[in-house]
Structure formats: structure tokens, C-alpha cells
Design a protein around this motif. Structure first.
Motif, short mmCIF file in Angstrom:
data_model
loop_
_atom_site.label_atom_id
_atom_site.label_comp_id
_atom_site.label_asym_id
_atom_site.label_seq_id
_atom_site.Cartn_x
_atom_site.Cartn_y
_atom_site.Cartn_z
N SER A 1 0.83 -1.21 0.00
CA SER A 1 0.00 0.00 0.00
C SER A 1 0.86 1.26 0.00
CB SER A 1 -0.94 0.01 1.21
OG SER A 1 -1.91 -1.00 1.08
N LEU A 2 1.96 1.23 0.77
CA LEU A 2 2.87 2.38 0.77
C LEU A 2 3.46 2.60 -0.62
CD1 LEU A 2 4.77 1.91 4.14
CD2 LEU A 2 3.34 3.87 3.50
N VAL A 3 3.92 1.53 -1.23
CA VAL A 3 4.52 1.63 -2.57
C VAL A 3 3.50 2.15 -3.57
CG1 VAL A 3 5.49 0.30 -4.48
CG2 VAL A 3 6.28 -0.11 -2.14
N THR A 4 2.30 1.57 -3.55
CA THR A 4 1.25 1.98 -4.49
C THR A 4 0.84 3.43 -4.27
OG1 THR A 4 0.42 -0.28 -4.63
CG2 THR A 4 -1.10 1.48 -5.28
N THR A 5 0.60 3.79 -3.03
CA THR A 5 0.10 5.12 -2.71
C THR A 5 1.13 6.20 -3.02
OG1 THR A 5 -1.28 4.21 -0.97
CG2 THR A 5 -0.85 6.57 -0.87
N TYR A 6 2.38 5.95 -2.72
CA TYR A 6 3.39 7.00 -2.80
C TYR A 6 4.33 6.86 -3.99
CZ TYR A 6 1.26 7.81 1.61
OH TYR A 6 0.32 8.04 2.58
N SER A 7 4.03 5.98 -4.93
CA SER A 7 4.91 5.83 -6.09
C SER A 7 4.90 7.07 -6.97
CB SER A 7 4.54 4.59 -6.90
OG SER A 7 3.22 4.71 -7.40
N ASN A 8 3.87 7.90 -6.84
CA ASN A 8 3.79 9.12 -7.64
C ASN A 8 4.27 10.36 -6.89
OD1 ASN A 8 2.77 7.82 -9.94
ND2 ASN A 8 0.73 7.80 -9.04
N TYR A 9 4.85 10.17 -5.72
CA TYR A 9 5.38 11.32 -4.99
C TYR A 9 6.53 11.93 -5.76
CZ TYR A 9 3.04 11.62 -0.47
OH TYR A 9 2.15 11.85 0.52
N THR A 10 6.71 13.22 -5.59
CA THR A 10 7.83 13.89 -6.25
C THR A 10 9.14 13.44 -5.60
OG1 THR A 10 7.84 15.76 -4.72
CG2 THR A 10 6.39 15.92 -6.69
N PRO A 11 10.22 13.48 -6.34
CA PRO A 11 11.52 13.13 -5.74
C PRO A 11 11.85 14.00 -4.53
CG PRO A 11 11.70 13.16 -8.12
CD PRO A 11 10.32 13.68 -7.79
N ASP A 12 11.45 15.26 -4.56
CA ASP A 12 11.71 16.15 -3.42
C ASP A 12 11.02 15.65 -2.16
OD1 ASP A 12 13.29 17.81 -4.95
OD2 ASP A 12 11.70 19.28 -5.33
N LYS A 13 9.77 15.19 -2.27
CA LYS A 13 9.02 14.68 -1.12
C LYS A 13 9.67 13.39 -0.60
CE LYS A 13 5.43 14.12 1.66
NZ LYS A 13 5.19 14.91 2.85
N ASN B 1 22.69 -0.64 3.82
CA ASN B 1 23.95 -0.64 3.08
C ASN B 1 23.79 0.14 1.77
OD1 ASN B 1 22.38 -2.48 1.66
ND2 ASN B 1 23.98 -4.03 1.51
N LEU B 2 22.66 0.83 1.61
CA LEU B 2 22.45 1.70 0.47
C LEU B 2 23.23 3.00 0.67
CD1 LEU B 2 18.61 1.26 0.07
CD2 LEU B 2 20.33 0.46 -1.54
N THR B 3 23.74 3.54 -0.41
CA THR B 3 24.45 4.82 -0.35
C THR B 3 23.45 5.96 -0.55
OG1 THR B 3 24.84 4.92 -2.72
CG2 THR B 3 26.49 3.72 -1.39
N SER B 4 23.90 7.17 -0.33
CA SER B 4 23.05 8.34 -0.58
C SER B 4 22.63 8.39 -2.03
CB SER B 4 23.78 9.62 -0.21
OG SER B 4 24.01 9.65 1.17
N ASP B 5 23.54 8.03 -2.94
CA ASP B 5 23.20 8.02 -4.37
C ASP B 5 22.14 6.96 -4.67
OD1 ASP B 5 24.88 10.10 -4.98
OD2 ASP B 5 26.54 8.82 -5.63
N ASP B 6 22.21 5.82 -3.99
CA ASP B 6 21.18 4.79 -4.17
C ASP B 6 19.81 5.33 -3.79
OD1 ASP B 6 23.02 2.80 -4.96
OD2 ASP B 6 23.31 2.13 -2.89
N PHE B 7 19.74 6.03 -2.67
CA PHE B 7 18.48 6.59 -2.23
C PHE B 7 17.96 7.63 -3.21
CE2 PHE B 7 19.17 5.03 2.19
CZ PHE B 7 17.92 4.49 2.37
N LYS B 8 18.85 8.45 -3.72
CA LYS B 8 18.42 9.47 -4.70
C LYS B 8 17.89 8.81 -5.96
CE LYS B 8 21.52 13.03 -3.02
NZ LYS B 8 22.75 13.77 -3.25
N TRP B 9 18.51 7.73 -6.37
CA TRP B 9 18.06 7.02 -7.56
C TRP B 9 16.67 6.46 -7.33
CZ3 TRP B 9 16.64 1.96 -8.52
CH2 TRP B 9 16.45 1.62 -9.86
#
Length: 170
Positions: A135-147, A162-170
Motif C-alpha cells: 500500500s505504501l509503494v502503491t500510494t506513494y509511487s507518484n510522490y515527487t523526488p523532493d518529497k 547498506n544503500l548509499t546516498s546516491d542509491d536513495f536518490k536514484w
């Protein structure tokens, strides 16, 4: 995919024990090593959150809509009242159906294994957890990258990954 925490596995360097013992012995790295060794699968990354962070993420995203049964609604309300949280958390409609849950309500749903007159077990509990995540994935998949980045920034100090900051941004 869910791995039952009370199932016994061969934990590298520790012998046979429950899967959740792997986390106690060596954190997420040993848990992943145990799962990979047992099931012959490769897991590249992980994110671990505690109960407080779980609630904070859901609250930061404005809650989550989950289809729940009336029994699950009753369990959430029972836990909220039992733990003296009704004044600060609020109860949910016992009618069931798609229900908007805040972080604490979603946590009680995810922890529900039944008992005390409510139905459920570890299998239904992991199913509930997958429903909330989906539900989280479905509901928020259209959130802006800034949000998304603002949410990650708000909770990152309470996350093990073990994800890097770049991984999160991606």
C-alpha cells in the motif's frame, strides 16, 4: 517475501537457531548471509527500521490506506486502548475496508498475530506486513523526488542500510 523469524536455520558461526537470532548475533549482515546460504539467493541491499522509524515514515508520508478486516480494526483499537494511546493516536472504524492508518495504527496492524480473541498467526502477520508495504509503494509511487528525499532525510539517522546516498536518490 517474508522469512519467518522463529524458523530454525543454520547460522554461520553459531549453529542452528531461530532466524531472528542471526540478527541478534550479527545484525543485518549475518541475517542476510544466513538467508542467502539457506535459500541460495542473492540479496544486494537492505533497509532496517525499528518501530519508531516505521511509525515516523508512515506519518511523514501522511499515513497509508490499507484494506483491513473488521477483526483487524478491532485488534488495532484493542491495542491502542490497552496501551493508553487512544487520546494521541485515535481509533479506526471497526467496519473494515480501505482504511487510512497513521503510523501507530499501521504498526499495530503489522504486529497483529491474533490472540486475545482475535484471529491470526505468524503467517497472517507477515501477510499484513506485506499489505502495508504494498500500500505504501502503491500510494506513494507518484510522490515527487523532493518529497521522497525530504522523508528520507527526516528518518535516515534511524535507519540501518547498506544503500548509499546516491542509491536513495536514484
Amino acid at each position: 517475501t517474508s522469512f519467518m523469524r522463529d524458523n530454525f536455520f543454520e547460522i554461520p558461526g553459531y549453529g542452528s537457531n531461530k532466524l531472528n537470532a542471526a540478527y541478534a548475533f550479527g545484525g543485518p549482515e549475518l541475517t542476510l548471509k544466513t538467508i542467502q546460504q539457506t535459500f541460495k539467493i542473492k540479496i544486494d541491499n537492505y533497509v532496517v527500521v525499528d518501530f519508531s522509524t516505521f511509525k515516523a515514515v508512515i506519518n511523514a508520508l501522511g499515513g497509508v490506506n490499507v484494506n483491513i478486516t473488521s477483526d483487524e480494526a478491532g485488534y488495532i483499537n484493542w491495542q491502542i486502548n490497552k496501551n493508553g494511546q487512544a487520546g494521541s493516536v485515535g481509533t479506526v472504524s471497526t467496519a473494515g475496508g480501505v482504511t487510512h492508518l497513521n503510523g501507530q495504527q499501521a504498526l499495530w496492524l503489522c504486529r497483529d498475530r491474533g490472540g486475545n480473541g482475535f484471529s491470526g498467526n505468524d503467517f497472517t502477520r507477515t501477510g499484513r506486513q506485506r499489505r502495508v508495504i504494498q500500500s505504501l509503494v502503491t500510494t506513494y509511487s507518484n510522490y515527487t523526488p523532493d518529497k521522497v528525499l525530504a522523508t528520507i532525510k527526516a528518518i535516515k539517522s534511524n535507519v540501518k542500510t547498506n544503500l548509499t546516498s546516491d542509491d536513495f536518490k536514484w
